[in-house]
Design an enzyme around this catalytic site. Structure first.
Site, PDB file in Angstrom:
ATOM      1  N   THR A 403      16.898  -5.234   6.249  1.00 30.05           N
ATOM      2  CA  THR A 403      17.088  -4.979   4.820  1.00 30.05           C
ATOM      3  C   THR A 403      18.565  -4.885   4.422  1.00 30.05           C
ATOM      4  OG1 THR A 403      14.960  -3.826   4.902  1.00 30.05           O
ATOM      5  CG2 THR A 403      16.257  -3.436   2.959  1.00 30.05           C
ATOM      6  N   THR A 421      14.859  -6.929   0.698  1.00 31.54           N
ATOM      7  CA  THR A 421      14.432  -7.090   2.092  1.00 31.54           C
ATOM      8  C   THR A 421      13.582  -8.327   2.312  1.00 31.54           C
ATOM      9  OG1 THR A 421      13.373  -5.875   3.911  1.00 31.54           O
ATOM     10  CG2 THR A 421      12.294  -5.738   1.780  1.00 31.54           C
ATOM     11  N   ASP A 443       4.284  -4.025   6.842  1.00 36.25           N
ATOM     12  CA  ASP A 443       4.545  -2.643   6.390  1.00 36.25           C
ATOM     13  C   ASP A 443       3.234  -1.929   6.038  1.00 36.25           C
ATOM     14  OD1 ASP A 443       7.253  -2.544   6.782  1.00 36.25           O
ATOM     15  OD2 ASP A 443       7.817  -2.714   4.681  1.00 36.25           O
ATOM     16  N   SER A 467       6.570   1.071   1.241  1.00 35.91           N
ATOM     17  CA  SER A 467       7.950   0.842   1.657  1.00 35.91           C
ATOM     18  C   SER A 467       8.651   2.173   1.890  1.00 35.91           C
ATOM     19  CB  SER A 467       8.661   0.081   0.528  1.00 35.91           C
ATOM     20  OG  SER A 467      10.038  -0.002   0.761  1.00 35.91           O
ATOM     21  N   GLY A 488      17.347   0.066   6.927  1.00 34.47           N
ATOM     22  CA  GLY A 488      17.109   0.862   8.140  1.00 34.47           C
ATOM     23  C   GLY A 488      15.660   1.185   8.431  1.00 34.47           C
ATOM     24  N   GLY A 489      14.699   0.380   7.936  1.00 35.37           N
ATOM     25  CA  GLY A 489      13.284   0.702   8.197  1.00 35.37           C
ATOM     26  C   GLY A 489      12.962   2.073   7.643  1.00 35.37           C
TER      27      GLY A 489
END
Ligand code: GLY
Length: 582
Positions: A403, A421, A443, A467, A488-489
């Site tokens: 992202t 992202t 996700d 998200s 960063g997830g």
């Protein structure tokens, strides 16, 4: 012009950990060290993850464009020079302060699940969840892209420059070539096997001997230039209708080993949603961000609300007990996130997740100086108001770091905070028309039920996957004070929350805050940023009862502080970002 930031003094080569834990295998999860200093300006400012994208945004702003005009130029350049992180084939969330109305609103350009998708999308014929990369690579993980519609939708409302002119910087770079950056080269090399498995993607990112492109290589992307020209001329219709849409759908549905079920109907009906910002009261500030389908603003807001019950100010940011409290607050917030947060257009959600009394009750679970045991970290019981409570099971999705985040303040006083992202680094690894396609659908939780209870974030037709993206604008006295966010997830959430604490509570300079070492805790283990002074907290945190892991923590925090003295920008030394302003 203040065009400085910088880097330097120390610029170490990328370091790659030898023994990687399960969630540190993303191609983007690398580590750079550089020193950056904050940058000041008076009229406008832009911060993105790549100098070319920042320059494109800067030129638009300098020429009288709005933040949203700049967004179009920035995003189209990012999709070229940082293709592993975001682009036309992905989705984005934008938090926007409109200087005319003095209001904050948010725009949801998140990908959608195909209408033909079922809750079993990521399960095998026996109902067992697929392995992460088995699901990711190929057509199955691709959701209907939202970014192009988001750009057009916001430009039609808030842009002043002609739409087609905003594509010029990206078209020129794509046609004439740009230098592959060290970060991009490193990401390609780390993902070699998966990228080489898809022929069009391999052709673009590798040379004739199947060697990854190196930093400094001048890369051209004629297909991308052609796509951009189509969008410049036809608008989003050029993406969602006709050849580009057909090519994308063919690529997905005709994938030889892992096809997906996206159709032209999904493209036809895709829409951007404007949603009320979710705001949490913190100290004298209102911290506003993206509500569902993002868990960002709610989870960040919970962390701030729970930690606010303790005197972190007096403890100070060098005190291990302060970090124990932040870590345990994050664990409690993540427990609620895993149980309750998902796309509320599809599933009901409790209404009381940010209520002050609820957060006080959650804070009461924390003991200063002693880590919560795992069995104490369970979802709470927030109010449901008019909704009948639903007995959900906890989410089971994996989110790896990737992202991109950018922030813009224009000379009219509009403020924009965007996280964009394609999900995992290089998304689904499929390329079409010069850009990568997302793997956003991973996700979602791969499991749909557990012990007979539905999982809120299960796959459903048309639904948007939950998200962690947390684009944020902080308000003070009804005026924008700070715009910030990170990739960063799911670590986006602690990166953003911890930096809000750094800046708003501990009153750190924005760049100093972003430079400072990360200590994050989502699910019990305390992650301390490798090679930094965060490692010094290991023994104290272990004594308090935490399991501690030292690892790279590759945020990409970009922010702008807005005060009566002007604008101050900060860019993350862990990436290649640049601040520019005037
Ligand atoms: N795919 C990253 C996120 O949405 O959180």
């Amino acid at each position: 012009m203040t065009k400085l930031i910088f880097t330097l003094l120390l610029s170490l080569p990328f370091l790659v950990q030898a023994n990687q834990v399960t969630d540190s295998i993303a191609p983007e999860d690398t580590f750079t060290t550089a020193i950056k200093q904050s940058v000041s300006a008076n009229k406008f400012m832009v911060v993105t993850a790549n100098p070319k994208a920042t320059e494109a945004g800067y030129e638009v702003l300098k020429d009288g464009g709005t933040a949203v005009d700049a967004m179009v130029a920035i995003q189209t350049v990012l999709g070229l020079v940082e293709p592993q992180s975001s682009g036309l084939g992905g989705g984005a969330f934008a938090v926007y302060f409109d200087a005319t109305t003095q209001q904050i609103t948010t725009f949801d350009g998140r990908e959608t699940a195909p209408l033909a998708a079922t809750p079993e999308l990521f399960q095998d014929e026996n109902g067992k969840s697929l392995k992460f990369f088995e699901a990711v690579v190929g057509g199955r993980s691709v959701g209907t892209p939202g970014t192009v519609k988001l750009l057009e939708h916001m430009h039609s409302r808030f842009g002043v420059k002609d739409w087609d002119t905003l594509f010029k910087p990206a078209i020129s770079l794509a046609k004439n070539g740009f230098e592959v950056s060290p970060r991009m080269a490193n990401s390609i090399a780390r993902d070699k096997e998966r990228l080489l498995s898809q022929s069009d993607t391999a052709d673009y990112f590798f040379d004739d001997n199947n060697e990854p492109l190196e930093a400094g290589f001048i890369l051209k992307n004629k297909a991308y230039a052609h796509t951009l020209k189509t969008l410049a001329k036809k608008g989003a219709e050029g993406f969602y209708q006709g050849k580009i849409a057909k090519d994308i759908i063919d690529k997905i549905t005709q994938h030889p080993t892992n096809p997906g079920v996206l159709s032209t109907k999904d493209f036809d009906i895709y829409e951007v949603k404007e949603r009320a910002a979710v705001c949490a009261e913190y100290l004298v500030y209102s911290v506003c961000g993206m509500g569902p389908p993002s868990s960002g603003a709610l989870t960040v807001g919970q962390i701030l609300g729970i930690t606010q019950q303790f005197d972190l100010k007096t403890l100070g940011n060098k005190n291990p007990i302060a970090w124990q409290i932040i870590g345990d607050a994050s664990r409690l917030a993540f427990a609620d996130r895993g149980r309750y947060m998902a796309d509320t257009d599809y599933v009901p959600m409790p209404s009381g997740l940010l209520e002050a009394n609820y957060l006080k009750r959650r804070a009461n679970l924390i003991t200063k100086g002693k880590a919560l045991t795992n069995d104490m970290v369970t979802p709470g019981e927030p109010a449901w108001n008019n909704n009948k409570p639903v007995a959900y099971a906890d989410d089971q999705s994996i989110e790896l770091p990737s992202t991109s985040h950018f922030v813009v303040v224009d000379s009219y006083g509009n403020v924009l905070s965007v996280t964009s992202t394609i999900e995992n680094g290089f998304g689904s690894r499929l390329m079409s028309n010069g850009f990568l396609l997302n793997n956003e659908l991973t996700d979602f939780s791969f499991a749909s039920h557990k012990n007979g209870h539905p999982i809120a974030n299960r796959v459903e037709p048309g639904k948007r996957p939950r998200s962690s993206m947390s684009p944020t604008i902080v308000m003070k006295d009804d005026k924008p004070y700070l715009a910030i966010g990170s990739p960063g997830g799911s670590r986006i959430i602690p990166y953003v929350a911890n930096n809000l604490i750094n800046i708003l509570l501990w009153e750190m300079d924005i760049q100093e805050a972003i430079n400072s070492p990360h200590l994050t805790n989502r699910f019990g283990t305390f992650d301390l940023e490798k090679g930094t002074s965060a490692e010094e907290y290991k023994m104290d945190l272990e004594k308090m009862g935490f399991k501690v892991n030292i690892r790279d923590l590759n945020s990409g925090l970009h922010g702008i502080l807005i005060t009566d003295d002007g604008l101050t920008g900060g860019a993350d030394p862990r990436r290649e970002g640049l601040v520019m302003g005037d």
